[in-house]
Design a protein around this motif. Structure first.
Motif, PDB file in Angstrom:
ATOM      1  N   PRO A  39       0.809  -1.222   0.000  1.00 53.91           N
ATOM      2  CA  PRO A  39       0.000   0.000   0.000  1.00 53.91           C
ATOM      3  C   PRO A  39       0.832   1.257   0.000  1.00 53.91           C
ATOM      4  CG  PRO A  39      -0.138  -1.092   2.126  1.00 53.91           C
ATOM      5  CD  PRO A  39       0.561  -2.033   1.212  1.00 53.91           C
TER       6      PRO A  39
ATOM      7  N   TYR B  19      -2.747   5.832  -0.183  1.00 52.91           N
ATOM      8  CA  TYR B  19      -3.501   4.660  -0.612  1.00 52.91           C
ATOM      9  C   TYR B  19      -4.498   5.009  -1.709  1.00 52.91           C
ATOM     10  CZ  TYR B  19      -1.660   3.333   3.898  1.00 52.91           C
ATOM     11  OH  TYR B  19      -0.814   3.116   4.951  1.00 52.91           O
TER      12      TYR B  19
ATOM     13  N   GLU C 233      -9.135   0.302  -1.239  1.00 53.29           N
ATOM     14  CA  GLU C 233      -9.479  -0.157   0.107  1.00 53.29           C
ATOM     15  C   GLU C 233      -9.106  -1.618   0.328  1.00 53.29           C
ATOM     16  OE1 GLU C 233     -13.443   0.116  -2.234  1.00 53.29           O
ATOM     17  OE2 GLU C 233     -11.552   1.198  -2.057  1.00 53.29           O
TER      18      GLU C 233
ATOM     19  N   ILE D 162      -5.563  -1.804   1.468  1.00 54.35           N
ATOM     20  CA  ILE D 162      -5.454  -1.395   2.869  1.00 54.35           C
ATOM     21  C   ILE D 162      -5.845  -2.550   3.793  1.00 54.35           C
ATOM     22  CG2 ILE D 162      -6.358   0.177   4.623  1.00 54.35           C
ATOM     23  CD1 ILE D 162      -6.754   2.243   2.431  1.00 54.35           C
TER      24      ILE D 162
ATOM     25  N   GLN E 135      -3.145  -5.189   3.842  1.00 61.57           N
ATOM     26  CA  GLN E 135      -2.026  -4.755   4.671  1.00 61.57           C
ATOM     27  C   GLN E 135      -2.383  -4.867   6.148  1.00 61.57           C
ATOM     28  OE1 GLN E 135       0.910  -4.140   3.808  1.00 61.57           O
ATOM     29  NE2 GLN E 135       1.883  -2.939   5.428  1.00 61.57           N
TER      30      GLN E 135
ATOM     31  N   LEU F 229      -1.622   2.665  10.428  1.00 65.02           N
ATOM     32  CA  LEU F 229      -2.345   2.404   9.180  1.00 65.02           C
ATOM     33  C   LEU F 229      -3.772   2.932   9.255  1.00 65.02           C
ATOM     34  CD1 LEU F 229      -2.520   1.010   6.379  1.00 65.02           C
ATOM     35  CD2 LEU F 229      -3.180  -1.081   7.583  1.00 65.02           C
TER      36      LEU F 229
ATOM     37  N   SER G  60      -5.292   5.894   6.926  1.00 62.16           N
ATOM     38  CA  SER G  60      -6.360   5.493   6.004  1.00 62.16           C
ATOM     39  C   SER G  60      -7.535   6.461   6.022  1.00 62.16           C
ATOM     40  CB  SER G  60      -6.855   4.083   6.355  1.00 62.16           C
ATOM     41  OG  SER G  60      -5.819   3.142   6.240  1.00 62.16           O
TER      42      SER G  60
END
Length: 404
Positions: A12, A26, A29, A32, A35, A51, A55
């Motif tokens: 990402p 990013y 989705e 994400i 990850q 993260l 996000s």
């Protein structure tokens, strides 16, 4: 290194910034979430927290539905790894605040419900109730009955944990009334049935009705292959024990238990049932010690086993003192297999509850029972009534003879 369908790497942090909006590294989705799952597998709490924070700027560019799904999933992933620390609560609260700042009302309410659930799971019942109290009023304005149902159910669980059974039942009734007007998933319905059984057992000691609710909960959990079915089985077995019907446990297990649900907890309850059948208090206590972790970690089972221990002790005492008018307390303690002060405490309670008619003489350490005098007043009244009726019949016979 893995690649997506475009041929780009799935790291990402290597995805171009501009596709995810200003300040976001990013653009997808799914990347994400992949990850996040990887960080969860590696146990990287700090990186997972980072993260989630990073996000948010990307989620701000998504539609409300996609953003809601992404943020809720990220929070769930984190809480699967850590649900007890202050950091876990802070992440939930930060996500709620972010959703409010972005005017994502429904996401905010969903995250608040998750925060309430987190408070309940970690024993912060008052805090959970405070969140739920304001949440219900707000949800009613939006007529979001799905979330209202979950809040009512959580409130019922919290009040039960605080031993406020009346409020717990009111909240459960509200949850059931709400469930009648919306589609309820089988798992949520199973939770409702399980909670109903718990309340019937705790508030009214109505183990027969509770067993019916637990059986329905097991059926629903089992159909969805949800491992919470084992909890319903344990509660069903406990109901049979509390009803003093341990001989029916084998039938319950033969109809419900498979290899999927077998475990140490079930074995412990079966052993408890055997102790109740034998009315053996020493073996009962020994079994509790052997399976202490498995039986005491569930508050519902622990609560009722303490009550059951008192019942077994009472039965042992009543059975021993039955043929006597005077019994030494140390003799009772020796026969039952517990300490003398525990026997004295229990005898005092039984005398106050009028389960035993007698006096506990602590100076000499003995229990003096009252001589049982049979109450013959009802018998005397019955005999008197019969004699009166006999006189009436003789009078009728005399009158009939005169008429003839």
């Amino acid at each position: 290194m893995d690649f997506d369908h475009r041929g780009n790497t799935c790291d990402p942090r290597s995805v171009p910034m501009e596709e995810g909006g200003p300040g976001s590294p990013y653009s997808d989705e799914n990347v994400i979430l992949e990850q996040a799952q990887l960080l969860k597998t590696n146990g990287s709490l700090e990186q997972l927290q980072q993260l989630i924070e990073e996000s948010r700027s990307f989620a701000a560019t998504l539609s409300k539905v996609k953003a809601s799904k992404l943020m809720k999933k990220l929070v769930d992933i984190y809480l699967e790894l850590d649900s007890t620390s202050d950091a876990a609560f802070q992440i939930c609260k930060d996500c709620v605040a972010w959703a409010a700042s972005q005017n994502r009302i429904f996401l905010k309410k969903s995250l608040e419900v998750r925060l309430m659930q987190l408070c309940y799971e970690t024993g912060r019942y008052r805090e959970a109730l405070n969140v739920g109290e304001s949440l219900v009023l707000q949800l009613k304005k939006f007529n979001d009955k799905d979330l209202i149902l979950l809040v009512y159910l959580l409130q019922s669980k919290c009040y039960y944990s605080l031993t406020n059974y009346d409020r717990a039942r009111v909240c459960l009734i509200s949850a059931r009334a709400t469930a009648n007007s919306v589609y309820v998933s089988p798992l949520v319905q199973a939770e409702l049935e399980l909670q109903a059984g718990v309340l019937h057992a705790a508030q009214h000691q109505d183990y027969n009705t509770a067993f019916s609710y637990f059986a329905e909960a097991f059926k629903l959990f089992d159909e969805e292959a949800d491992l919470r079915a084992w909890k319903a089985i344990k509660y069903m077995v406990l109901c049979k024990i509390m009803q003093h019907k341990p001989e029916q446990i084998s039938k319950v297990l033969s109809e419900t238990v498979s290899l999927t649900y077998s475990g140490v907890e079930i074995t412990g309850l079966v052993r408890i049932g055997e102790c109740v059948k034998e009315e053996s208090l020493p073996r009962f206590n020994q079994t509790l010690n052997t399976f202490f972790k498995e039986l005491e970690e569930d508050p519902f089972i622990s609560l009722h086993l303490r009550s059951l221990e008192d019942t077994v002790l009472e039965r042992n005492i009543m059975k021993i003192i039955l043929p006597y008018s005077r019994v030494n307390v140390d003799y009772l303690a020796h026969k039952i297999g517990i300490q003398q002060r525990e026997v004295e405490r229990k005898l005092s309670m039984m005398i106050l509850d009028r389960k035993i008619r007698g006096v506990l003489d602590q100076e000499v350490g003995c229990l003096e029972l009252e001589t049982r005098v049979e109450d013959t007043s009802l018998l005397d009244l019955s005999v008197s009534t019969i004699h009166t009726l006999e006189g009436v019949l003789d009078r009728f016979d005399t009158i009939l003879n005169k008429i003839k």
